[in-house]
Write a protein that holds these residues in place. Structure first.
Motif, PDB file in Angstrom:
ATOM      1  N   HIS A   1      -4.820  -5.313  -7.997  1.00  0.00           N
ATOM      2  CA  HIS A   1      -4.290  -3.978  -8.298  1.00  0.00           C
ATOM      3  C   HIS A   1      -3.698  -4.016  -9.697  1.00  0.00           C
ATOM      4  O   HIS A   1      -2.599  -4.540  -9.898  1.00  0.00           O
TER       5      HIS A   1
ATOM      6  N   GLU B   1      -2.154  -2.068 -11.535  1.00  0.00           N
ATOM      7  CA  GLU B   1      -0.842  -1.456 -11.761  1.00  0.00           C
ATOM      8  C   GLU B   1       0.313  -2.359 -11.308  1.00  0.00           C
ATOM      9  O   GLU B   1       1.461  -2.131 -11.673  1.00  0.00           O
ATOM     10  N   ASP B   2       0.020  -3.378 -10.516  1.00  0.00           N
ATOM     11  CA  ASP B   2       1.065  -4.295 -10.060  1.00  0.00           C
ATOM     12  C   ASP B   2       1.565  -5.165 -11.203  1.00  0.00           C
ATOM     13  O   ASP B   2       0.836  -5.449 -12.162  1.00  0.00           O
TER      14      ASP B   2
ATOM     15  N   ASP C   1       0.829  -1.208   0.000  1.00  0.00           N
ATOM     16  CA  ASP C   1       0.000   0.000   0.000  1.00  0.00           C
ATOM     17  C   ASP C   1       0.863   1.257   0.000  1.00  0.00           C
ATOM     18  O   ASP C   1       0.582   2.225  -0.723  1.00  0.00           O
TER      19      ASP C   1
ATOM     20  N   ARG D   1       2.563   1.667  -3.461  1.00  0.00           N
ATOM     21  CA  ARG D   1       1.591   2.163  -4.444  1.00  0.00           C
ATOM     22  C   ARG D   1       1.298   3.646  -4.212  1.00  0.00           C
ATOM     23  O   ARG D   1       1.192   4.420  -5.164  1.00  0.00           O
ATOM     24  N   LYS D   2       1.165   4.046  -2.949  1.00  0.00           N
ATOM     25  CA  LYS D   2       0.881   5.447  -2.608  1.00  0.00           C
ATOM     26  C   LYS D   2       1.987   6.359  -3.126  1.00  0.00           C
ATOM     27  O   LYS D   2       1.731   7.499  -3.522  1.00  0.00           O
TER      28      LYS D   2
ATOM     29  N   ASP E   1       3.743   5.741  -5.790  1.00  0.00           N
ATOM     30  CA  ASP E   1       3.917   5.422  -7.219  1.00  0.00           C
ATOM     31  C   ASP E   1       5.178   4.625  -7.497  1.00  0.00           C
ATOM     32  O   ASP E   1       5.869   4.824  -8.498  1.00  0.00           O
TER      33      ASP E   1
END
Length: 191
Positions: free
Chosen positions: A95, A97-98, A43, A46-47, A49
């Motif tokens: 997710h 984007e992963d 998390d 991802r926060k 980027d």
């Protein structure tokens, strides 16, 4: 060496947190604890980027893509894998984007496109979590070091089948490959 810094281009690489592996008991940490700590890290990455790479191990039903070679340990898995056993745990999945990498060896570099994914994004450092510390995590850490990445190991976001194996990797192997820190220490560096 304790974790000192994270490069601006750092990726989180998660080893084998998939349904079949999550069902195994872990030592010294439960796999549930490892998953929860990895979710915290994912998390945060991802926060900021930063890439999250989810590595899973999977084989065909006929076992034709399993590594070959003689070993002293019996009981290499064959036959039909359990349905959904190779799927990333729900807590980490979903997710888009992963990056998901499928491996067929202990380490996440050999025979995969992990290095290509990292280099195309300019990644210079990886933070490793997952199961098992002395197998998939250690093999990936060794290869990452050999590929020239800075390696950081999230010591409380990984576990093994035996506490002795986990501790051996932490005290004997990892200091030669990179820096180690707890989830909290790594999260503090991301802030």
């Amino acid at each position: 060496m304790p974790v000192t810094t994270l490069d601006p281009k750092t990726a989180l690489v998660v080893i084998d947190l998939q349904n079949a592996v999550a069902a195994l008991p872990g030592e010294p940490y439960s796999t549930e604890d490892v998953i929860n700590r990895t979710v915290e890290l994912a998390d945060a990455f991802r926060k900021h980027d930063l890439p999250v790479v989810l590595v899973r191990v999977s084989f065909s039903a006929d076992g034709g893509d399993r590594p070959t070679g003689r070993t002293e340990q019996q009981g290499r898995a064959t036959g039909t894998p359990p349905a959904g056993g190779d799927q990333i745990v729900d807590q980490l999945a979903g997710h888009p984007e992963d990056i998901v990498v499928t491996k067929r060896n202990w380490g996440a570099f050999h025979g995969t496109d992990l290095d290509v994914h990292l280099r195309r994004r300019g990644i210079t450092q990886i933070v490793l979590t997952g199961v098992a510390t002395s197998i998939g995590v250690e093999s990936t850490a060794r290869a990452a070091f050999e590929h020239g990445y800075h390696v950081t190991l999230a010591t409380d976001a990984m576990t093994d089948l035996a506490a002795e194996s986990h501790n051996h990797s932490l005290t004997r192997i990892f200091p030669r490959l990179g820096e180690s820190g707890t989830t909290a220490e790594i999260l503090a560096l991301l802030s």
